[in-house]
Each structure stands twice: as C-alpha cells, then as structure tokens.
Scaffold this motif. Sequence first.
Motif, PDB file in Angstrom:
ATOM      1  N   LYS A  51       0.800  -1.212   0.000  1.00 22.80           N
ATOM      2  CA  LYS A  51       0.000   0.000   0.000  1.00 22.80           C
ATOM      3  C   LYS A  51       0.845   1.280   0.000  1.00 22.80           C
ATOM      4  O   LYS A  51       0.523   2.251  -0.668  1.00 22.80           O
ATOM      5  CB  LYS A  51      -0.908  -0.021   1.241  1.00 22.80           C
ATOM      6  CG  LYS A  51      -2.114   0.807   1.175  1.00 22.80           C
ATOM      7  CD  LYS A  51      -2.961   0.543   2.417  1.00 22.80           C
ATOM      8  CE  LYS A  51      -4.236   1.323   2.368  1.00 22.80           C
ATOM      9  NZ  LYS A  51      -5.044   1.120   3.555  1.00 22.80           N
ATOM     10  N   SER A  52       1.949   1.272   0.743  1.00 20.85           N
ATOM     11  CA  SER A  52       2.768   2.481   0.876  1.00 20.85           C
ATOM     12  C   SER A  52       3.926   2.552  -0.120  1.00 20.85           C
ATOM     13  O   SER A  52       4.703   3.506  -0.093  1.00 20.85           O
ATOM     14  CB  SER A  52       3.318   2.571   2.299  1.00 20.85           C
ATOM     15  OG  SER A  52       4.104   1.443   2.591  1.00 20.85           O
ATOM     16  N   ASP A  53       4.066   1.582  -1.009  1.00 23.13           N
ATOM     17  CA  ASP A  53       5.144   1.591  -2.000  1.00 23.13           C
ATOM     18  C   ASP A  53       4.877   2.628  -3.087  1.00 23.13           C
ATOM     19  O   ASP A  53       3.741   2.823  -3.505  1.00 23.13           O
ATOM     20  CB  ASP A  53       5.280   0.229  -2.686  1.00 23.13           C
ATOM     21  CG  ASP A  53       5.853  -0.834  -1.786  1.00 23.13           C
ATOM     22  OD1 ASP A  53       6.380  -0.490  -0.710  1.00 23.13           O
ATOM     23  OD2 ASP A  53       5.765  -2.017  -2.164  1.00 23.13           O
ATOM     24  N   GLU A  54       5.947   3.280  -3.541  1.00 26.97           N
ATOM     25  CA  GLU A  54       5.852   4.138  -4.714  1.00 26.97           C
ATOM     26  C   GLU A  54       6.267   3.293  -5.909  1.00 26.97           C
ATOM     27  O   GLU A  54       7.283   2.599  -5.863  1.00 26.97           O
ATOM     28  CB  GLU A  54       6.775   5.346  -4.585  1.00 26.97           C
ATOM     29  CG  GLU A  54       6.684   6.262  -5.781  1.00 26.97           C
ATOM     30  CD  GLU A  54       7.569   7.488  -5.671  1.00 26.97           C
ATOM     31  OE1 GLU A  54       7.895   8.051  -6.722  1.00 26.97           O
ATOM     32  OE2 GLU A  54       7.947   7.857  -4.549  1.00 26.97           O
ATOM     33  N   GLU A  55       5.498   3.354  -6.974  1.00 24.31           N
ATOM     34  CA  GLU A  55       5.785   2.546  -8.156  1.00 24.31           C
ATOM     35  C   GLU A  55       6.428   3.397  -9.244  1.00 24.31           C
ATOM     36  O   GLU A  55       5.954   4.480  -9.562  1.00 24.31           O
ATOM     37  CB  GLU A  55       4.493   1.923  -8.689  1.00 24.31           C
ATOM     38  CG  GLU A  55       4.705   1.021  -9.879  1.00 24.31           C
ATOM     39  CD  GLU A  55       3.434   0.333 -10.328  1.00 24.31           C
ATOM     40  OE1 GLU A  55       3.486  -0.347 -11.364  1.00 24.31           O
ATOM     41  OE2 GLU A  55       2.396   0.458  -9.659  1.00 24.31           O
ATOM     42  N   LYS A  91       8.418   2.626   1.544  1.00 24.16           N
ATOM     43  CA  LYS A  91       8.158   3.932   2.142  1.00 24.16           C
ATOM     44  C   LYS A  91       9.399   4.514   2.816  1.00 24.16           C
ATOM     45  O   LYS A  91       9.706   5.688   2.659  1.00 24.16           O
ATOM     46  CB  LYS A  91       7.015   3.813   3.155  1.00 24.16           C
ATOM     47  CG  LYS A  91       6.618   5.130   3.759  1.00 24.16           C
ATOM     48  CD  LYS A  91       5.433   4.987   4.680  1.00 24.16           C
ATOM     49  CE  LYS A  91       5.037   6.358   5.214  1.00 24.16           C
ATOM     50  NZ  LYS A  91       3.833   6.304   5.996  1.00 24.16           N
ATOM     51  N   LYS A  92      10.130   3.703   3.558  1.00 19.37           N
ATOM     52  CA  LYS A  92      11.318   4.180   4.277  1.00 19.37           C
ATOM     53  C   LYS A  92      12.411   4.692   3.326  1.00 19.37           C
ATOM     54  O   LYS A  92      13.210   5.535   3.691  1.00 19.37           O
ATOM     55  CB  LYS A  92      11.862   3.046   5.145  1.00 19.37           C
ATOM     56  CG  LYS A  92      13.021   3.436   6.020  1.00 19.37           C
ATOM     57  CD  LYS A  92      13.483   2.280   6.886  1.00 19.37           C
ATOM     58  CE  LYS A  92      14.727   2.632   7.676  1.00 19.37           C
ATOM     59  NZ  LYS A  92      15.216   1.497   8.451  1.00 19.37           N
ATOM     60  N   ALA A  93      12.424   4.197   2.094  1.00 18.89           N
ATOM     61  CA  ALA A  93      13.477   4.566   1.138  1.00 18.89           C
ATOM     62  C   ALA A  93      13.090   5.722   0.223  1.00 18.89           C
ATOM     63  O   ALA A  93      13.948   6.253  -0.479  1.00 18.89           O
ATOM     64  CB  ALA A  93      13.842   3.354   0.289  1.00 18.89           C
ATOM     65  N   GLN A  94      11.843   6.131   0.227  1.00 23.35           N
ATOM     66  CA  GLN A  94      11.377   7.109  -0.752  1.00 23.35           C
ATOM     67  C   GLN A  94      12.105   8.445  -0.679  1.00 23.35           C
ATOM     68  O   GLN A  94      12.515   8.988  -1.700  1.00 23.35           O
ATOM     69  CB  GLN A  94       9.866   7.298  -0.625  1.00 23.35           C
ATOM     70  CG  GLN A  94       9.107   6.067  -1.102  1.00 23.35           C
ATOM     71  CD  GLN A  94       7.622   6.119  -0.822  1.00 23.35           C
ATOM     72  OE1 GLN A  94       7.091   7.120  -0.366  1.00 23.35           O
ATOM     73  NE2 GLN A  94       6.944   5.016  -1.077  1.00 23.35           N
ATOM     74  N   LEU A  95      12.305   8.990   0.498  1.00 21.28           N
ATOM     75  CA  LEU A  95      12.983  10.286   0.599  1.00 21.28           C
ATOM     76  C   LEU A  95      14.471  10.188   0.295  1.00 21.28           C
ATOM     77  O   LEU A  95      15.059  11.128  -0.233  1.00 21.28           O
ATOM     78  CB  LEU A  95      12.770  10.896   1.983  1.00 21.28           C
ATOM     79  CG  LEU A  95      11.360  11.426   2.240  1.00 21.28           C
ATOM     80  CD1 LEU A  95      11.237  11.939   3.663  1.00 21.28           C
ATOM     81  CD2 LEU A  95      10.978  12.505   1.244  1.00 21.28           C
ATOM     82  N   THR A  96      15.086   9.060   0.622  1.00 27.19           N
ATOM     83  CA  THR A  96      16.518   8.925   0.353  1.00 27.19           C
ATOM     84  C   THR A  96      16.811   8.735  -1.134  1.00 27.19           C
ATOM     85  O   THR A  96      17.941   8.956  -1.569  1.00 27.19           O
ATOM     86  CB  THR A  96      17.143   7.743   1.126  1.00 27.19           C
ATOM     87  OG1 THR A  96      16.559   6.526   0.674  1.00 27.19           O
ATOM     88  CG2 THR A  96      16.944   7.901   2.615  1.00 27.19           C
ATOM     89  N   LEU A  97      15.809   8.349  -1.919  1.00 28.06           N
ATOM     90  CA  LEU A  97      16.021   8.083  -3.339  1.00 28.06           C
ATOM     91  C   LEU A  97      15.625   9.226  -4.265  1.00 28.06           C
ATOM     92  O   LEU A  97      15.825   9.127  -5.474  1.00 28.06           O
ATOM     93  CB  LEU A  97      15.256   6.823  -3.758  1.00 28.06           C
ATOM     94  CG  LEU A  97      15.881   5.512  -3.319  1.00 28.06           C
ATOM     95  CD1 LEU A  97      14.936   4.357  -3.554  1.00 28.06           C
ATOM     96  CD2 LEU A  97      17.188   5.270  -4.025  1.00 28.06           C
TER      97      LEU A  97
END
Length: 129
Positions: A72-76, A88-94
């Motif tokens: 649900k919280s994954d960005e595709e 979700k935890k990696a979205q801002l670092t990427l």
Amino acid sequence: MSVSIVRATVKAVSRRRILATRAGLTLTPSAVNRIKLLLQDRPEYIGLKVGVRTRGCNGLTYTLDYTKEKDKSDEEVCQDGVRVFIEKKAQLTLLGTEMDFVETKLSSEFVFNNPNIKGTCGCGESFNI
C-alpha cells in the motif's frame, strides 16, 4: 514475500542538482535491460523492490528484492516496461537518484547515483544522508 537477489553499490554524486521528476527514481537503459533479464524467467514476480536498511559502517544500505505484489505504501516507478517499487522508508533517500547497472571484468552490480548522500564508506556499500 520478497527474495534478495543482488548486491548494490552506492555512489555520492557531487555538484548535481535535484531535478523535479515524476518518479522518485530513474533507470538507465542498462538497468532496464538487466531488470527485464532478471524477471523474464520469473513470471510470479511483478518487479523489483528497493528498500533501505540500517547496516554497514556508514549507516544505511540499499536492498533489492523480487516482489510479487505492491504494498500500500510503495511508490511505483514504471519505465520502459519494467516496474520498480520503492519502500516507504526509502522514498525520501532516493529522490533524484539514478539507478544504473554496471558490468566490469570482476563484477556486475546495480549502482545508485544519489545526489542526497553526504558520505559513503570505503567499500561503497553503505551511506549516510
């Protein structure tokens, strides 16, 4: 359920501005081709999932896994027919990162060219933001 597949190297990119893009991650043609190759004999998986974990001598490291479903919280990120999901935890670092696949005589690996990284360890496997 996900299965670990490969080792990834981190590279800090200096003097690179973060450009606004629609995707949190862009893939090079080499990365797209490698992902297609990895998934072609695995029809049960829909793509790769990128995450970050706390480990290594500098704080964080990337993880790459096969994935069967989108959380649900994954960005595709869909690019050239491949799907990459960002935890979700990696979205801002990427944000603003380019994912590449590099082959040399001694190794083949995914490389994350990340303008957000402040430092990396000597081996290039862990980083801090």
